[in-house]
Design a protein around this motif. Sequence first.
Motif, PDB file in Angstrom:
ATOM      1  N   GLU A 166      18.323   4.402 -62.022  1.00  0.00           N
ATOM      2  CA  GLU A 166      17.603   3.298 -60.995  1.00  0.00           C
ATOM      3  C   GLU A 166      16.161   4.463 -60.841  1.00  0.00           C
ATOM      4  OE1 GLU A 166      16.791   0.982 -59.612  1.00  0.00           O
ATOM      5  OE2 GLU A 166      15.528   1.551 -57.848  1.00  0.00           O
ATOM      6  N   TRP A 167      16.429   5.673 -60.756  1.00  0.00           N
ATOM      7  CA  TRP A 167      15.227   6.383 -60.621  1.00  0.00           C
ATOM      8  C   TRP A 167      14.521   6.739 -61.670  1.00  0.00           C
ATOM      9  CZ3 TRP A 167      18.704  10.005 -56.970  1.00  0.00           C
ATOM     10  CH2 TRP A 167      18.902   9.629 -55.899  1.00  0.00           C
ATOM     11  N   GLY A 168      15.139   6.694 -62.892  1.00  0.00           N
ATOM     12  CA  GLY A 168      14.422   7.069 -64.287  1.00  0.00           C
ATOM     13  C   GLY A 168      14.247   8.566 -64.538  1.00  0.00           C
ATOM     14  N   VAL A 169      15.662   9.004 -64.039  1.00  0.00           N
ATOM     15  CA  VAL A 169      15.593  10.352 -64.410  1.00  0.00           C
ATOM     16  C   VAL A 169      16.501  10.730 -65.693  1.00  0.00           C
ATOM     17  CG1 VAL A 169      16.253  12.956 -63.516  1.00  0.00           C
ATOM     18  CG2 VAL A 169      15.460  10.999 -61.907  1.00  0.00           C
ATOM     19  N   VAL A 170      15.895  11.139 -66.734  1.00  0.00           N
ATOM     20  CA  VAL A 170      16.419  11.246 -68.044  1.00  0.00           C
ATOM     21  C   VAL A 170      16.852  12.779 -68.230  1.00  0.00           C
ATOM     22  CG1 VAL A 170      15.343   9.355 -68.455  1.00  0.00           C
ATOM     23  CG2 VAL A 170      14.240  11.262 -69.262  1.00  0.00           C
ATOM     24  N   PRO A 175      18.209  17.249 -67.039  1.00  0.00           N
ATOM     25  CA  PRO A 175      17.960  17.297 -65.754  1.00  0.00           C
ATOM     26  C   PRO A 175      18.695  15.947 -64.962  1.00  0.00           C
ATOM     27  CG  PRO A 175      15.642  17.624 -66.815  1.00  0.00           C
ATOM     28  CD  PRO A 175      16.690  17.345 -67.644  1.00  0.00           C
ATOM     29  N   LEU A 178      21.304  15.968 -62.195  1.00  0.00           N
ATOM     30  CA  LEU A 178      21.159  15.307 -60.968  1.00  0.00           C
ATOM     31  C   LEU A 178      22.308  14.508 -60.699  1.00  0.00           C
ATOM     32  CD1 LEU A 178      19.222  14.946 -58.831  1.00  0.00           C
ATOM     33  CD2 LEU A 178      18.050  13.067 -59.911  1.00  0.00           C
TER      34      LEU A 178
END
Lengths: 396, 163
Positions: A116-120, A123, A127
Motif C-alpha cells: 500500500e505504501w509502495g515501499v520496495v 527495505p 519494513l
Amino acid sequence: MIKDKFKNISESSKKALKSYSNDLKTTLTTKPTAAGVKKFLFNNIVPIMFIIIGIFGIIFSGFTPTAIINEMLTRLARNSFLVVSLLIPIMAGMGLNFGMTLGAMAGQIGLLLITEWGVVGVPGLLLAAIISTPISVLLGWWCGTILNKAKGREMVTSYIIGFFVNGVYQLIVLFMMGSVFPIKSEILLPRGYGIRNMVNLTGVRRVLDNLIPLKIGVVQIPIATFLLIAGLCFFIMWFRKTKLGQDMRAVAGDMEVARASGIKVERTRVLAIIISTVLAGYGMIVYLQNMGTLNTYNSHSQVGMFSAAALLVGGASVAKANIRNVFLGVVLFHLMFYVAPYAGKNLIGEAQLGEYFRVFVSYGVITIALVIYEISHRRETALQARALRESTEGGK
Amino acid sequence: MKIDFSLIKDGIISHRRRILVTAGVVIFFLLLALTMFFVGKSHTLLLNNTDVEVNGKLYKAFDIEEIIIDEDNVIEGSYPGIIDEILVVGQSHHIKISYYDEDDDLNQVEVSFNVPVSERMMNVSLPVLAAHSTEESLWLTHFEPISISSEEEEEVITDEFSM
C-alpha cells in the motif's frame, strides 16, 4: 581396610568397563538383528515411505534431474524458514505449533502495508518484518497464555486458535481496510473497502532470492535466502544451549520437576510460542517474496499444516525434532508435491489425481506421525512400568 | 559513581534498566522502520511528452533521443504525445534529457529534483522541464490516477475449500 575397599571398587569398575567394552564390540560387530531392523523401520516409516513415493514419482513424472534440483532448491529456500519456526515449541514440549498461522497473518499484514505504501526492495522486506514483529509478539503471547490453560492439548488448541484469529484477520482485511484504515492503492476492492483476493507483490518479488545471485548451469541458487536460513539454524543451535533453551528442554521433560527446580514454566512456554510466532511471520515474508503474489485470504491458512507435515516427513515427532528433520522433510515433502501431479498425469492421464494425492498425503502423514508417536509413547510407558514392577518385585 | 546496593537488592535498578533497554529497543526499531520507509519508498513518474499550456504559454512536445533517470533507468527514443511510466525509489533523483528542438538541434537538459514522500504518482512535463528546468513546481506536479470502478464486483474467496 580402606585399601581393600578401594581394591574391590577398582576391580568391580574394571569388570564393568570390560563388560561394557564387550557389549560395544558385540553391537558393532554383530549383524543388525531383525528386531533392530523392525525398530528402525517403525521409527522411520514416514521418511522411508516418502523416499519410496519420491523415487516412483521421479521415474513416472519424466522430469530431468536438473529440473528437480532447481525446483527443490527453490522450495527449500521458500519453505525452510517456516518449518524451522516449529522447532522451538517442540523443544518446549508443546508439540507442533499450528498457531504459527498467527505469525503468517502478521507477516501478510506487513506485506500488505508495504504494498500500500509502495515501499520496495530489501527495505520493503525489512519494513514488513518490523511491522509483523509486534503483531506476532502480541498474538504469540495471547496464544501462549491460552495454551498454558490447555496443557496436554496444545496442538488442537493452537489449531483452533488459528481458525479464530483467521476470522479476526478477515474482519480487519476484508472490512476494516479501506474503511477504518486508509488504503488508496490498487490493492483495494472496487467497492471501496477490503483487500483484493490476489495482491501482486511486484515491489518485493524475489528480492531476497536475487540479492546474491548464483547460477550454476541452469540451476539457480538463492544464496541470500540460504544464508538467512543458515543464520536461523545457527540461532536455533545456539538457543538450545542458552539458559532459556535449557529451561525449555527441562519443561519438555517434566513440568513439575522444572517448576520445582525454580523454572518459570508458564513464562517459558509463552516465550517459546512468541519466538515461534515471530519466526513464522518472518518465514511467511520469505515465502511470499519468493512466490511474488499474496493470496490474501488463503495463503496463511495452509501454511501451518504443510509446515508441520514437512517436518514430520523429515522424521520428526511431536516431541522431538531437529534441523536435519527440517531439510530432509522439506526436500521429501516438496519432492512429492512437485512430482505427484505430473506422475499422476503420465500414469493415469489425470493431473488432478496427483493434486488430490498430495493433499491427502499431507494430511495422512500428520495422522500417521501422530499415531506412531502415540504407539511408541505407550510402548515406552508400558516398558517403564514393567521395569519398575520387576525391580519392585526383585527388591521384595 | 556511588551505587546504592539496597536498590539492586530490591530489584529497582534492574527493573529500571529493563524498562530503559525495552524503550531503547522499541525506539531503535521505530527509527529503523522509518529509515526503511524513506529509503524504500517508490514513486511512479509519468514522463509526459505532450503539448501543455502553463500560465497561458504553450510548450510544444519534441523528439527525444534519450532520457536517463538516476543513471539506471534509460528510455531511448520518444516522440511527441508519448507518456512513459517509470518507477523510482527514494526521494532525490536526477534526470537527463537529450532532445531535438524546433530547429532539429540536439539539446541536453539535466536537473536534480525531490519527490515528496507522500506522492504516489507525479507528472513530469518534459517540454516545460526543458524550458524551465530550475522551476520544479512548473514541471513536476501531482498526478491523481482516475479510479474506474468496475460494474462487476470481485468475488472474495475466504475459504478455498468452501467449507
